[in-house]
Design an enzyme around this catalytic site. Sequence first.
Site, PDB file in Angstrom:
ATOM      1  N   GLU A 178      39.651  40.991  30.058  1.00 20.82           N
ATOM      2  CA  GLU A 178      40.318  41.382  31.309  1.00 20.82           C
ATOM      3  C   GLU A 178      41.824  41.343  31.151  1.00 20.82           C
ATOM      4  O   GLU A 178      42.514  40.569  31.826  1.00 20.82           O
ATOM      5  CB  GLU A 178      39.961  40.398  32.432  1.00 20.82           C
ATOM      6  N   PRO A 179      42.403  42.138  30.256  1.00 26.39           N
ATOM      7  CA  PRO A 179      43.854  42.086  30.086  1.00 26.39           C
ATOM      8  C   PRO A 179      44.583  42.659  31.298  1.00 26.39           C
ATOM      9  O   PRO A 179      44.101  43.585  31.944  1.00 26.39           O
ATOM     10  CB  PRO A 179      44.087  42.976  28.864  1.00 26.39           C
ATOM     11  N   GLY A 180      45.734  42.053  31.608  1.00 20.72           N
ATOM     12  CA  GLY A 180      46.624  42.610  32.616  1.00 20.72           C
ATOM     13  C   GLY A 180      47.938  42.939  31.928  1.00 20.72           C
ATOM     14  O   GLY A 180      48.219  44.065  31.515  1.00 20.72           O
TER      15      GLY A 180
ATOM     16  N   ASP B  80      59.697  32.398  33.045  1.00 21.92           N
ATOM     17  CA  ASP B  80      60.734  32.182  32.036  1.00 21.92           C
ATOM     18  C   ASP B  80      60.874  33.379  31.114  1.00 21.92           C
ATOM     19  O   ASP B  80      61.048  33.230  29.912  1.00 21.92           O
ATOM     20  CB  ASP B  80      60.381  30.964  31.188  1.00 21.92           C
TER      21      ASP B  80
ATOM     22  N   GLY C 267      45.192  37.110  29.262  1.00 25.73           N
ATOM     23  CA  GLY C 267      46.062  36.191  28.552  1.00 25.73           C
ATOM     24  C   GLY C 267      46.751  36.808  27.345  1.00 25.73           C
ATOM     25  O   GLY C 267      47.680  36.216  26.798  1.00 25.73           O
TER      26      GLY C 267
ATOM     27  N   CYS D 233      69.844  37.041  51.281  1.00 27.39           N
ATOM     28  CA  CYS D 233      70.876  36.069  51.649  1.00 27.39           C
ATOM     29  C   CYS D 233      70.569  34.671  51.129  1.00 27.39           C
ATOM     30  O   CYS D 233      71.340  33.741  51.349  1.00 27.39           O
ATOM     31  CB  CYS D 233      71.030  36.033  53.165  1.00 27.39           C
TER      32      CYS D 233
ATOM     33  N   TYR E 290      53.194  41.954  36.952  1.00 30.90           N
ATOM     34  CA  TYR E 290      53.555  40.988  37.998  1.00 30.90           C
ATOM     35  C   TYR E 290      54.963  41.255  38.542  1.00 30.90           C
ATOM     36  O   TYR E 290      55.807  40.375  38.613  1.00 30.90           O
ATOM     37  CB  TYR E 290      53.412  39.550  37.464  1.00 30.90           C
TER      38      TYR E 290
HETATM   39  C1  PLP Z   1      45.329  37.273  36.217  1.00 29.09           C
HETATM   40  C2  PLP Z   1      43.987  37.389  35.620  1.00 29.09           C
HETATM   41  C3  PLP Z   1      43.787  38.235  34.522  1.00 29.09           C
HETATM   42  C4  PLP Z   1      44.911  38.959  33.810  1.00 29.09           C
HETATM   43  O1  PLP Z   1      45.664  38.043  33.104  1.00 29.09           O
HETATM   44  P1  PLP Z   1      46.822  38.511  32.079  1.00 29.09           P
HETATM   45  O2  PLP Z   1      47.394  37.224  31.625  1.00 29.09           O
HETATM   46  O3  PLP Z   1      47.781  39.356  32.842  1.00 29.09           O
HETATM   47  O4  PLP Z   1      46.165  39.246  30.974  1.00 29.09           O
HETATM   48  C5  PLP Z   1      42.508  38.379  34.050  1.00 29.09           C
HETATM   49  N1  PLP Z   1      41.462  37.722  34.622  1.00 29.09           N
HETATM   50  C6  PLP Z   1      41.621  36.897  35.672  1.00 29.09           C
HETATM   51  C7  PLP Z   1      40.429  36.215  36.242  1.00 29.09           C
HETATM   52  C8  PLP Z   1      42.892  36.696  36.205  1.00 29.09           C
HETATM   53  O5  PLP Z   1      43.045  35.850  37.236  1.00 29.09           O
END
Ligand code: PLP
Length: 382
Positions: free
Chosen positions: A255-257, A296, A220, A324, A354
């Site tokens: 768990e950062p993405g 967004d 998040g 198309c 993403y």
């Molecule tokens: C998608 C997800 C993340 C990564 O979220 P970000 O918002 O990209 O940091 C971490 N943990 C879980 C369980 C997720 O589904």
Amino acid sequence: MTALDSDLRFSSIAEVIERLEPSYPVFCIFPDVLRARAKAFVEGFPGTVLYAVKCNPHPYVLEALAEGGISHFDTASITEIATIARLMPEARCYFNHPVKGRGALDAAAKVYGLEDYVVDHADELDKLISIAGTDITVEVRIATPKGKAVYDLSAKFGATPDDAAALLKEARQRGCRTALAFHVGSQCTDPSAFRVAIELAAKVRDKAGVPLEYLDVGGGFPAIHKMNVPPLADYFGAIARACDEFGFDIPLLAEPGRALVADGCSVLTQVHLRKGDDLYINDGIYGCLSEIRDGDLDPPVRAVTRAGPLAGPTQPFRIFGPTCDSLDVLKLPFHLPETISEGDWIEFGQMGAYSIGMQTGFNGFITDTIVRIAGMHEEFVY
Ligand SMILES: *Cc1c(COP(=O)(O)O)cnc(C)c1O
């Protein structure tokens, strides 16, 4: 050059344009930026950092993050687990999808030896134990309020506090180790959301009364884009203070993405036709740019020609993707130079999250030329 040429390395976007003159879209990865982001997160977060593989599973991205100090991974499918095992046999994966197929559980436990599994329902706990046994850590995921996040990740998963406490007790009684997890929602722009979630986790902990191996505060953490988001240090501070306030002195996981990868990649597209204020380009919502619509997002963009960046007065343009389908249009008006024309390139910056992992290949359009560019990409990294 074709998409299948591997290990394409460059020193700048300008060099990509000069050498490839690509009329196909190019996904540009900046390993130096990714390494720096990983290092900063690992050094700043008061616990263990897991990278959420779904955010961008490309091997070049995973490799750069590993070089930056990431060795733990949040995985949600057997494919993700297999990818990490193949690229980094020493890394540790956590199976953090609350709903898992029996085949995937079997392979995770018996082939890959995973020890950590998320659940949010009693039937999933039964399934998990019947396949993986009890020498595992069961992470109970609690639902949290959405707050100021762009995406709610508790609408689909997460137990209520009462159910979470019951699940923890049940897992403990059956002989498993126990832990707690939550996700405040993706692109969360308010650090206090973590305090709210940690307070909730404390209630569940007190009600369950079982020992906890760790508290997983999820992802998040926001990417910058053009949003005015607080710095990561504010999030780390809010988490540390809340853990103090609510008496969590157990190890922490995150768990950062997005925050790790967003500004480490660009999508380089080309204008294939201009009709007045409409630009038709070669990537779109079925490709790497779906988040511009769904999240967004307002990513930074710039126009580039063979002679260099295109300057001059700008005007708003509507941008269509290549398929198309009339839905294949980006939501925002994009401000680009008035003189932009067919053959010019548009770079969408901060598109690491993403993007390449979500493209569909619909209509035969796929972004499969992946290049690595050295340096910190000063144009778009703030
Ligand atoms: C998608 C997800 C993340 C990564 O979220 P970000 O918002 O990209 O940091 C971490 N943990 C879980 C369980 C997720 O589904």
